[in-house]
Enzyme design. Sequence first.
Site, PDB file in Angstrom:
ATOM      1  N   ASP A   5      54.039   1.483  -3.546  1.00 47.84           N
ATOM      2  CA  ASP A   5      53.049   0.855  -4.424  1.00 47.84           C
ATOM      3  C   ASP A   5      51.675   1.505  -4.255  1.00 47.84           C
ATOM      4  O   ASP A   5      51.363   2.070  -3.207  1.00 47.84           O
ATOM      5  CB  ASP A   5      52.994  -0.637  -4.068  1.00 47.84           C
ATOM      6  CG  ASP A   5      52.375  -1.488  -5.156  1.00 47.84           C
ATOM      7  OD1 ASP A   5      52.245  -1.010  -6.288  1.00 47.84           O
ATOM      8  OD2 ASP A   5      52.036  -2.652  -4.859  1.00 47.84           O
ATOM      9  N   HIS A   6      50.871   1.432  -5.278  1.00 51.50           N
ATOM     10  CA  HIS A   6      49.476   1.882  -5.282  1.00 51.50           C
ATOM     11  C   HIS A   6      49.210   3.087  -4.393  1.00 51.50           C
ATOM     12  O   HIS A   6      48.683   2.982  -3.287  1.00 51.50           O
ATOM     13  CB  HIS A   6      48.563   0.721  -4.913  1.00 51.50           C
ATOM     14  CG  HIS A   6      48.575  -0.345  -5.961  1.00 51.50           C
ATOM     15  ND1 HIS A   6      48.062  -0.156  -7.219  1.00 51.50           N
ATOM     16  CD2 HIS A   6      49.106  -1.582  -5.941  1.00 51.50           C
ATOM     17  CE1 HIS A   6      48.268  -1.242  -7.936  1.00 51.50           C
ATOM     18  NE2 HIS A   6      48.911  -2.123  -7.192  1.00 51.50           N
ATOM     19  N   HIS A  46      44.009  -7.909  -9.123  1.00 52.02           N
ATOM     20  CA  HIS A  46      44.560  -7.970  -7.775  1.00 52.02           C
ATOM     21  C   HIS A  46      43.782  -9.007  -6.971  1.00 52.02           C
ATOM     22  O   HIS A  46      42.570  -9.139  -7.121  1.00 52.02           O
ATOM     23  CB  HIS A  46      44.475  -6.608  -7.090  1.00 52.02           C
ATOM     24  CG  HIS A  46      45.501  -5.645  -7.584  1.00 52.02           C
ATOM     25  ND1 HIS A  46      45.177  -4.415  -8.100  1.00 52.02           N
ATOM     26  CD2 HIS A  46      46.849  -5.749  -7.671  1.00 52.02           C
ATOM     27  CE1 HIS A  46      46.283  -3.782  -8.459  1.00 52.02           C
ATOM     28  NE2 HIS A  46      47.314  -4.577  -8.219  1.00 52.02           N
ATOM     29  N   GLY A  92      49.435  -7.789 -10.068  1.00 53.00           N
ATOM     30  CA  GLY A  92      48.496  -8.866  -9.785  1.00 53.00           C
ATOM     31  C   GLY A  92      48.917 -10.215 -10.324  1.00 53.00           C
ATOM     32  O   GLY A  92      48.074 -10.999 -10.769  1.00 53.00           O
ATOM     33  N   ALA A  93      50.217 -10.537 -10.256  1.00 58.30           N
ATOM     34  CA  ALA A  93      50.692 -11.802 -10.824  1.00 58.30           C
ATOM     35  C   ALA A  93      50.425 -13.004  -9.924  1.00 58.30           C
ATOM     36  O   ALA A  93      50.654 -14.138 -10.347  1.00 58.30           O
ATOM     37  CB  ALA A  93      52.184 -11.713 -11.146  1.00 58.30           C
ATOM     38  N   VAL A 141      54.029  -9.499  -7.042  1.00 59.55           N
ATOM     39  CA  VAL A 141      53.419 -10.624  -6.332  1.00 59.55           C
ATOM     40  C   VAL A 141      53.107 -10.163  -4.907  1.00 59.55           C
ATOM     41  O   VAL A 141      53.987  -9.654  -4.214  1.00 59.55           O
ATOM     42  CB  VAL A 141      54.351 -11.850  -6.290  1.00 59.55           C
ATOM     43  CG1 VAL A 141      53.686 -12.999  -5.534  1.00 59.55           C
ATOM     44  CG2 VAL A 141      54.730 -12.284  -7.707  1.00 59.55           C
ATOM     45  N   THR A 185      49.474 -11.348  -3.021  1.00 60.24           N
ATOM     46  CA  THR A 185      48.518 -12.223  -2.349  1.00 60.24           C
ATOM     47  C   THR A 185      49.113 -13.580  -2.003  1.00 60.24           C
ATOM     48  O   THR A 185      48.892 -14.103  -0.896  1.00 60.24           O
ATOM     49  CB  THR A 185      47.259 -12.406  -3.219  1.00 60.24           C
ATOM     50  OG1 THR A 185      46.728 -11.125  -3.547  1.00 60.24           O
ATOM     51  CG2 THR A 185      46.198 -13.199  -2.475  1.00 60.24           C
TER      52      THR A 185
END
Length: 295
Positions: free
Chosen positions: A89-90, A198, A228-229, A250, A252
């Site tokens: 990711d990222h 995010h 950033g769901a 998902v 955070t």
Amino acid sequence: MLCDIILTTMKTLREYLIEADQKKIAVGHFNVSTLDGIWAVADAGKKLNVPVIVGVSEGERDYIGLNQAVAIIKSIREERQQPIFLNADHTYSFDRVKEAILVGVDSVIFDGASLSFQENLEITKKCVDFAKNHKSTSGEKILIEGELGFIGKSSKILEEIPSGAVVDEDAMTKPEDAKHFVSETGVDLLAPAIGNIHGMIRSGDPALNTNRAKEIRQAISIPLVLHGASGNTSSDIRKTIDAGAVIVHVSTELRVAYHAGLLRSVSVDEDEVSPYKYLKPAKQAMQRVIEEKIN
């Protein structure tokens, strides 16, 4: 819904995403920082009989170990015959994309959202070209995802929208830009900015522009990814899936659950010093959130 994919024979991640696109459903993508997190995702997917994606950002995979994360996911997939996949990711540079591809992850995101449009396009295309001759540990061509539109980099509880994050409709990813970007880069998936961010806003995240998501999907030949769901409503997430998102990220909310579960666990018995005992409730708290999101 995420859990509508019924497992039959083992498919590749690409095949699951094609199926999701056809059925207007999505595969859950859950970020982890520890082995507890990996098992939380794996056990949730196994319990609900659905494919899942484990996400590791640059910081997360540096902490776990990229080679180790790849080996762990592969071992779970083979031992359990479970469709569990690993996404880098990222990733913010070509060199780190290249590193992930060579190790054999199932997919990689080059995140050039904070770059100029042209620089983002050029590096993303370079990543796609490099990936063409390489395969993941499942034997499938590694998927490359592009990101268009900055939505912040935090995974914290925030008091306000991150500086520079695109939440105004005029600044969101435009269908014509998405079409040009996809055509020129050849990416397999696109993560647009449609009001998503995010991290999580303490007072509540802004609503997603699901109409913009639909317009973008209609303009391009590939599916969307919702980043950033965490903090978004179930209704907005479902509408974005209906609009063409085949993966939902998902992170955070999982970190919040793990942190709270760990604090509760160590406060119950301050004399307990066995990590496998006080970490287990934190892992279970994370797993419950994953199951709720999948459902």
